[in-house]
Design a protein around this motif. Structure first.
Motif, PDB file in Angstrom:
ATOM      1  N   GLU A   1      -8.722  12.431  13.090  1.00 34.40           N
ATOM      2  CA  GLU A   1     -10.289  11.647  13.081  1.00 34.40           C
ATOM      3  C   GLU A   1     -10.938  11.106  14.075  1.00 34.40           C
ATOM      4  OE1 GLU A   1     -10.282   9.522   9.179  1.00 34.40           O
ATOM      5  OE2 GLU A   1     -11.143  11.482   8.289  1.00 34.40           O
ATOM      6  N   ALA A   2      -9.966  10.231  14.786  1.00 30.39           N
ATOM      7  CA  ALA A   2     -10.107   9.451  16.198  1.00 30.39           C
ATOM      8  C   ALA A   2     -10.554  10.529  17.150  1.00 30.39           C
ATOM      9  CB  ALA A   2      -8.993   8.668  16.454  1.00 30.39           C
ATOM     10  N   HIS A   3      -9.793  11.598  17.351  1.00 28.62           N
ATOM     11  CA  HIS A   3     -10.069  12.631  18.483  1.00 28.62           C
ATOM     12  C   HIS A   3     -11.448  13.070  18.123  1.00 28.62           C
ATOM     13  CE1 HIS A   3      -9.417  15.250  21.424  1.00 28.62           C
ATOM     14  NE2 HIS A   3      -9.499  16.453  20.623  1.00 28.62           N
ATOM     15  N   LEU A   4     -11.732  13.584  16.835  1.00 32.96           N
ATOM     16  CA  LEU A   4     -13.044  14.009  16.428  1.00 32.96           C
ATOM     17  C   LEU A   4     -14.146  13.050  16.828  1.00 32.96           C
ATOM     18  CD1 LEU A   4     -12.350  15.814  13.103  1.00 32.96           C
ATOM     19  CD2 LEU A   4     -12.171  16.821  15.501  1.00 32.96           C
ATOM     20  N   THR A   5     -13.944  11.950  16.540  1.00 34.99           N
ATOM     21  CA  THR A   5     -14.972  10.741  16.772  1.00 34.99           C
ATOM     22  C   THR A   5     -15.183  10.684  18.257  1.00 34.99           C
ATOM     23  OG1 THR A   5     -14.278   9.487  14.857  1.00 34.99           O
ATOM     24  CG2 THR A   5     -15.800   8.499  16.399  1.00 34.99           C
TER      25      THR A   5
ATOM     26  N   GLY B   1     -13.630  24.121  17.659  1.00 33.52           N
ATOM     27  CA  GLY B   1     -12.339  24.523  17.360  1.00 33.52           C
ATOM     28  C   GLY B   1     -11.320  23.668  16.838  1.00 33.52           C
ATOM     29  N   MET B   2     -11.516  22.355  16.886  1.00 35.84           N
ATOM     30  CA  MET B   2     -10.746  21.570  15.782  1.00 35.84           C
ATOM     31  C   MET B   2     -11.049  21.677  14.649  1.00 35.84           C
ATOM     32  SD  MET B   2      -8.830  19.794  17.804  1.00 35.84           S
ATOM     33  CE  MET B   2      -8.558  20.277  19.635  1.00 35.84           C
ATOM     34  N   LYS B   3     -12.437  21.870  14.080  1.00 36.58           N
ATOM     35  CA  LYS B   3     -12.865  21.854  12.933  1.00 36.58           C
ATOM     36  C   LYS B   3     -12.825  23.366  12.209  1.00 36.58           C
ATOM     37  CE  LYS B   3     -16.265  17.987  13.137  1.00 36.58           C
ATOM     38  NZ  LYS B   3     -17.675  17.764  12.776  1.00 36.58           N
ATOM     39  N   SER B   4     -12.527  24.214  12.959  1.00 34.65           N
ATOM     40  CA  SER B   4     -12.503  25.583  12.529  1.00 34.65           C
ATOM     41  C   SER B   4     -11.543  25.848  11.557  1.00 34.65           C
ATOM     42  CB  SER B   4     -12.395  26.655  13.628  1.00 34.65           C
ATOM     43  OG  SER B   4     -12.026  27.950  13.335  1.00 34.65           O
ATOM     44  N   ARG B   5     -11.949  26.791  10.695  1.00 36.52           N
ATOM     45  CA  ARG B   5     -11.396  27.245   9.303  1.00 36.52           C
ATOM     46  C   ARG B   5     -10.127  28.218   9.834  1.00 36.52           C
ATOM     47  NH1 ARG B   5     -13.930  30.403   6.637  1.00 36.52           N
ATOM     48  NH2 ARG B   5     -12.911  30.650   4.854  1.00 36.52           N
ATOM     49  N   PHE B   6     -10.134  28.495  10.992  1.00 36.25           N
ATOM     50  CA  PHE B   6      -9.329  29.707  11.769  1.00 36.25           C
ATOM     51  C   PHE B   6      -8.371  29.294  12.758  1.00 36.25           C
ATOM     52  CE2 PHE B   6     -13.070  31.906   9.917  1.00 36.25           C
ATOM     53  CZ  PHE B   6     -12.675  32.161   8.714  1.00 36.25           C
ATOM     54  N   THR B   7      -8.111  28.158  12.991  1.00 35.97           N
ATOM     55  CA  THR B   7      -7.252  27.588  14.072  1.00 35.97           C
ATOM     56  C   THR B   7      -6.084  26.657  13.662  1.00 35.97           C
ATOM     57  OG1 THR B   7      -8.425  25.650  14.490  1.00 35.97           O
ATOM     58  CG2 THR B   7      -9.168  27.530  15.898  1.00 35.97           C
ATOM     59  N   VAL B   8      -4.957  26.578  14.322  1.00 32.05           N
ATOM     60  CA  VAL B   8      -3.933  25.746  14.127  1.00 32.05           C
ATOM     61  C   VAL B   8      -4.141  24.744  15.330  1.00 32.05           C
ATOM     62  CG1 VAL B   8      -2.606  27.242  12.938  1.00 32.05           C
ATOM     63  CG2 VAL B   8      -2.287  27.180  15.368  1.00 32.05           C
ATOM     64  N   ILE B   9      -3.791  23.427  15.071  1.00 30.47           N
ATOM     65  CA  ILE B   9      -3.597  22.503  15.991  1.00 30.47           C
ATOM     66  C   ILE B   9      -2.480  22.111  16.466  1.00 30.47           C
ATOM     67  CG2 ILE B   9      -4.390  19.936  16.167  1.00 30.47           C
ATOM     68  CD1 ILE B   9      -6.876  21.991  15.561  1.00 30.47           C
ATOM     69  N   GLY B  10      -2.265  22.069  17.792  1.00 33.03           N
ATOM     70  CA  GLY B  10      -1.183  21.961  18.628  1.00 33.03           C
ATOM     71  C   GLY B  10      -1.730  20.776  19.450  1.00 33.03           C
ATOM     72  N   ARG B  11      -0.682  20.450  20.570  1.00 30.63           N
ATOM     73  CA  ARG B  11      -0.919  19.706  21.696  1.00 30.63           C
ATOM     74  C   ARG B  11      -0.681  20.461  22.939  1.00 30.63           C
ATOM     75  NH1 ARG B  11      -1.287  14.119  20.280  1.00 30.63           N
ATOM     76  NH2 ARG B  11      -0.724  13.864  18.174  1.00 30.63           N
ATOM     77  N   LYS B  12      -1.634  20.089  23.914  1.00 36.15           N
ATOM     78  CA  LYS B  12      -1.229  20.524  25.182  1.00 36.15           C
ATOM     79  C   LYS B  12      -1.505  19.458  26.190  1.00 36.15           C
ATOM     80  CE  LYS B  12      -3.068  24.044  28.417  1.00 36.15           C
ATOM     81  NZ  LYS B  12      -4.110  25.079  28.824  1.00 36.15           N
ATOM     82  N   ASP B  13      -0.465  19.011  26.964  1.00 33.45           N
ATOM     83  CA  ASP B  13      -0.530  17.818  27.962  1.00 33.45           C
ATOM     84  C   ASP B  13      -0.727  16.713  27.345  1.00 33.45           C
ATOM     85  OD1 ASP B  13       0.004  19.765  30.171  1.00 33.45           O
ATOM     86  OD2 ASP B  13      -2.266  20.157  30.339  1.00 33.45           O
ATOM     87  N   GLY B  14      -0.236  16.512  26.348  1.00 36.64           N
ATOM     88  CA  GLY B  14      -0.345  15.302  25.341  1.00 36.64           C
ATOM     89  C   GLY B  14      -1.623  15.181  24.450  1.00 36.64           C
TER      90      GLY B  14
END
Length: 613
Positions: free
Chosen positions: A184-188, A212-225
């Motif tokens: 949520e902090a990232h979305l904010t 992309g963060m809110k999409s129903r059709f994505t998975v959430i990972g990390r890239k460069d932290g």
């Protein structure tokens, strides 16, 4: 929806802040009719009902880390294996090759959903299988893993039964360790940056990342932290290619143009993530085959409620119940007139509720995990629903299996033996149809400051329970009107009353906080207060007072409609508070059901016809 929910599935809605509402049952497939809670009214105000037990806090079970073999065996016993009935006609030789390819595509959804629940699931299942090969007494663990789609018990707050790892709230949709607070902090941060950025190109980039963060059709990972979103069609490319190929083959084999179009567009959507065209094509589906496949519901995402799970349903149109549904539709004007509210507020044009009744041939993915759904309301996509609405699909043979395995024994435990003859499957499923049609009746908007405002917006979070109660008991009011008009025999009304009361207990074990649960609590409390339903304190069985039930039902629906037409959230809240609490009586009644199955574990005879295991 289960819309689940109303009783149909509800589309998950997210706010611009990225904090989706937590309405119970939202975005879930639902088991119809909604499982009411049969309780005696808790004492309210200065004049409590005599003889009714006061509410008591739920007892907390002792905690343990992992379910034992004995507990897993007991869990399996709650889900007896039941072969779903096949239609007597309709599944002819010409359809079998099409059905075979559709089953092939659907099975891929099982593999995909396992990964969505947990990326470690394939390895975990392999470990359990090795253990079973060494010690066959461990087989219940494998069977329970397949039933629950993972090593966590969905009916016991996701308690593990293989290993001690807790199930992450975000399942496999988010990288391990992601918390709601951090996300949520990232979305904010993104929303804040979007609000102050002036450069158009940068704004587009920020908006793309936020979507992309809110999409129903994505998975959430990390890239460069930093958080990064990966589209499903990229993460699961190989599996989706297999499913798309099977759909393409089925499209070439089918003789039904609307099915061919849906399969062609859906195969493309699986590979590029653009679902709108295929969602619209599904709403136009005709012919004997009912099929839907893809990522739909978001209930597996317990972290944010954003991410959709893969599933598939395959069925054939049930001609008998479809004809019954058509008859009910022809009575819509009379059913509307039976609802007790001001005629001046009645809509000029009645809303259409698209419903299909089918025999389920096969289900896969999210649709097979834990409790089995009796209905789905799709598509969940907001744009598709805005353009063409939605369609409810009811599975008549699943309903029949649930009636025989669960509701019939529940009725024997909780209904006055003198009234058991009135508990029938016909009444059970007919009420489900009436319930859904009733959602399309009654008022939708009210005038506020010379503007038409939707009632759901005025009643706020009290609307779902209010509307579910109106549809559930309004269905009984409508049926009683049809008896008075000599459209149906009086025996059908008695069966509807008693079977509905029995079905209340079928779902009480799943919790009382959902909109459906609150609705049935409200209904039962009101009807018990009117002495239309009576609980014997000695036997804890329920008797329907047939002479009191019609007027009591009309009075209850009139109260709900009074609140809706006034657009009064305070009155809705007061009614919910007065009648929507559990009591010790219901706990005692539920205790009688400890040995009654909770649901079914379906078996699909069509696989034998296809020579598939």
């Amino acid at each position: 929806m289960r819309r689940i929910l109303s009783v149909c599935l509800l589309t998950a809605v997210v706010s611009c802040s990225g904090k989706p509402p937590r309405e119970e049952g939202a975005g879930r497939p639902v088991d119809l009719p909604p499982s009411p809670m049969l309780v005696e009214p808790a004492p309210v105000g200065p004049a409590p009902n005599p003889g009714l037990a006061p509410p008591e806090p739920p007892k907390v079970k002792p905690k343990s880390d992992v379910l034992t073999l004995e507990e897993v065996q007991a869990g399996l016993a709650r889900f007896p294996a039941v072969a779903l009935s096949l239609p007597a006609d309709g599944l002819d030789a010409d359809l079998l090759p099409v059905v075979a390819r559709l089953v092939e595509a659907a099975r891929v959804m099982d593999e995909l959903f396992l990964l969505q629940v947990s990326p470690e699931n394939p390895e975990t299942r392999a470990a359990i299988l090795r253990a079973v090969e060494q010690d066959p007494t461990q087989k219940p663990f494998l069977d329970y893993f397949d039933l629950m789609a993972g090593p966590w018990d969905r009916l016991e707050q996701e308690k593990p039964f293989w290993g001690k790892a807790k199930k992450p709230a975000g399942a496999g949709f988010y990288e391990a360790g992601v918390t709601r607070e951090a996300f949520e902090a990232h979305l904010t941060t993104l929303e804040g940056a979007l609000g102050i950025e002036k450069d158009r190109a940068r704004r587009l980039k920020i908006q793309e990342e936020l979507d992309g963060m809110k999409s129903r059709f994505t998975v959430i990972g990390r890239k460069d932290g930093a958080f990064a979103s990966i589209p499903y069609h990229e993460r699961y490319r190989e599996l989706l290619a297999r499913a798309a190929a099977a759909l393409g083959e089925a499209a070439k084999l089918t003789k039904e143009p609307s099915l061919r179009r849906y399969l062609t567009l859906r195969a493309k959507a699986l590979l590029d993530g653009r679902t709108l065209e295929s969602d619209l094509a599904w709403l136009d589906l005709k012919g004997p085959v009912e099929f839907l496949i893809g990522p739909h519901e978001v209930h597996e995402d317990g972290l944010m409620g954003y991410k959709a799970s893969y599933e598939a349903f395959l069925g054939l149109v049930d001609r008998g119940w479809s004809a019954r549904l058509a008859e009910l539709r022809s009575w819509r004007r009379e059913l509307e007139a039976a609802l007790p509210y001001d005629a001046k507020l009645r809509p000029v044009r009645l809303r259409e509720v698209p419903i299909a009744v089918v025999d389920q041939l096969f289900a896969a993915g999210s649709a097979r995990a834990g409790l089995q759904t009796m209905a789905v309301d799709l598509p969940p996509d907001g744009e598709a629903r805005a353009r063409k609405g939605s369609r409810l699909v009811l599975f008549s043979n699943v309903a029949r299996a649930k009636f025989d395995a669960v509701l019939a024994p529940v009725a024997k435990a909780v209904i006055n033996p003198a009234q058991l003859e009135h508990v029938t499957f016909d009444a059970f499923f007919t009420h489900a149809l009436h319930h859904e049609l009733t959602h399309g009746l009654g008022p939708v908007t009210v005038r506020v400051d010379r503007k038409d405002v939707e009632i759901r917006l005025l009643l706020l979070d009290h609307y779902p329970a209010n509307e579910e109660a109106r549809a559930d008991v309004g269905a009984l009011v409508g049926l009683e009107a049809m008896v008075r008009l000599a459209r149906v025999p009086e025996a059908s009304l008695k069966a509807a009353y008693v079977t509905w009361v029995a079905s209340i207990f079928r779902g009480v074990r799943f919790g009382a906080e959902s909109a459906q649960g609150k609705a049935r609590l409200m209904a039962f409390h009101f009807l018990a207060e009117q002495k239309a339903l009576v609980v014997d304190p000695a036997t804890l069985t329920v008797t329907v007072a047939f002479d009191r039930m019609p007027q009591a039902c009309r009075d209850f629906v009139a109260e709900l409609l009074k609140i809706q037409t006034a657009g009064d959230p305070e009155a809705a809240a007061a009614l919910e508070k007065k009648y929507g609490e559990m009591s010790s009586t219901v706990r005692k009644i539920v205790a009688k059901l400890k040995d009654v199955p909770v649901d079914i574990s379906p078996r699909f005879p069509v696989l034998e016809k296809l020579n598939q295991p």
